[in-house]
Design an enzyme around this catalytic site. Sequence first.
Site, PDB file in Angstrom:
ATOM      1  N   LEU A  75      57.988  46.538  39.062  1.00 21.33           N
ATOM      2  CA  LEU A  75      57.016  47.627  39.019  1.00 21.33           C
ATOM      3  C   LEU A  75      56.369  47.840  37.654  1.00 21.33           C
ATOM      4  O   LEU A  75      55.571  48.756  37.489  1.00 21.33           O
ATOM      5  CB  LEU A  75      57.613  48.946  39.534  1.00 21.33           C
ATOM      6  CG  LEU A  75      58.295  48.859  40.909  1.00 21.33           C
ATOM      7  CD1 LEU A  75      58.882  50.200  41.300  1.00 21.33           C
ATOM      8  CD2 LEU A  75      57.327  48.357  41.968  1.00 21.33           C
ATOM      9  N   CYS A  76      56.694  47.009  36.661  1.00 27.78           N
ATOM     10  CA  CYS A  76      55.999  47.080  35.371  1.00 27.78           C
ATOM     11  C   CYS A  76      54.626  46.429  35.507  1.00 27.78           C
ATOM     12  O   CYS A  76      54.476  45.421  36.180  1.00 27.78           O
ATOM     13  CB  CYS A  76      56.781  46.360  34.277  1.00 27.78           C
ATOM     14  SG  CYS A  76      58.103  47.335  33.562  1.00 27.78           S
ATOM     15  N   HIS A  77      53.653  47.016  34.835  1.00 27.80           N
ATOM     16  CA  HIS A  77      52.305  46.453  34.839  1.00 27.80           C
ATOM     17  C   HIS A  77      52.219  45.302  33.841  1.00 27.80           C
ATOM     18  O   HIS A  77      52.744  45.409  32.733  1.00 27.80           O
ATOM     19  CB  HIS A  77      51.282  47.525  34.432  1.00 27.80           C
ATOM     20  CG  HIS A  77      51.157  48.627  35.419  1.00 27.80           C
ATOM     21  ND1 HIS A  77      52.027  49.687  35.452  1.00 27.80           N
ATOM     22  CD2 HIS A  77      50.270  48.836  36.417  1.00 27.80           C
ATOM     23  CE1 HIS A  77      51.679  50.513  36.431  1.00 27.80           C
ATOM     24  NE2 HIS A  77      50.622  50.012  37.026  1.00 27.80           N
ATOM     25  N   MET A 112      58.800  49.504  27.844  1.00 28.73           N
ATOM     26  CA  MET A 112      59.610  48.471  28.506  1.00 28.73           C
ATOM     27  C   MET A 112      59.457  47.119  27.820  1.00 28.73           C
ATOM     28  O   MET A 112      60.416  46.354  27.730  1.00 28.73           O
ATOM     29  CB  MET A 112      59.262  48.372  29.994  1.00 28.73           C
ATOM     30  CG  MET A 112      59.658  49.601  30.797  1.00 28.73           C
ATOM     31  SD  MET A 112      61.364  50.137  30.544  1.00 28.73           S
ATOM     32  CE  MET A 112      62.290  48.694  31.008  1.00 28.73           C
ATOM     33  N   GLU A 113      58.273  46.834  27.301  1.00 31.01           N
ATOM     34  CA  GLU A 113      58.067  45.581  26.585  1.00 31.01           C
ATOM     35  C   GLU A 113      58.904  45.558  25.299  1.00 31.01           C
ATOM     36  O   GLU A 113      59.507  44.540  24.958  1.00 31.01           O
ATOM     37  CB  GLU A 113      56.583  45.382  26.276  1.00 31.01           C
ATOM     38  CG  GLU A 113      55.744  44.998  27.476  1.00 31.01           C
ATOM     39  CD  GLU A 113      55.500  46.124  28.489  1.00 31.01           C
ATOM     40  OE1 GLU A 113      55.016  45.832  29.585  1.00 31.01           O
ATOM     41  OE2 GLU A 113      55.801  47.303  28.186  1.00 31.01           O
ATOM     42  N   ASP A 127      74.088  34.409  21.892  1.00 32.89           N
ATOM     43  CA  ASP A 127      74.233  33.042  22.392  1.00 32.89           C
ATOM     44  C   ASP A 127      74.390  32.032  21.259  1.00 32.89           C
ATOM     45  O   ASP A 127      75.184  31.096  21.361  1.00 32.89           O
ATOM     46  CB  ASP A 127      73.023  32.673  23.251  1.00 32.89           C
ATOM     47  CG  ASP A 127      73.129  31.262  23.800  1.00 32.89           C
ATOM     48  OD1 ASP A 127      74.139  30.955  24.462  1.00 32.89           O
ATOM     49  OD2 ASP A 127      72.211  30.466  23.556  1.00 32.89           O
TER      50      ASP A 127
END
Length: 158
Positions: A75-77, A112-113, A127
């Site tokens: 749902l992120c644009h 969110m980015e 890692d």
Amino acid sequence: MSDLSHFDEAGRAHMVDVGGKQITDRRAVAGCRMRMAPATLQVILAGTAKKGDVLGVARIAGIMAAKRTAELIPLCHPLPLSHAGIDFSAEGDDTLLITAEVTTAGRTGVEMEALTALSVAALTVYDMVKAIDRGLVIGDMKLLEKSGGKSGHFRQDR
């Protein structure tokens, strides 16, 4: 049903329509702490890890993640980013601070980015040095600042 914008009146998930929103400059900064053995932090900062330049690889991974957030988070644009950057600094002898900053001119924010970039950068550090320190802890991940849009400016302490 609720005040959550990603659900319609029937409770079904949907992508928010941002078409009517004003285009504004948007910026988000997210940060986290990675606690590790002091010797591990020294290897990272010195650039002597067996797998190579830990911070350089993590920086690129974070930037790539910011650009692909809409593919990873439902749902992120998809957004045309103006800038995505990752910075690192030491805090004491056992903590690596990671900061992600993302900007755009658009109808929706880039929180969110920034958080996705931060997460992938931290996971990449893990890692690359897990062979020498499996006890690394990624923590205190949060949005530090955002600006632009209707909700205005938000800032919290690291």
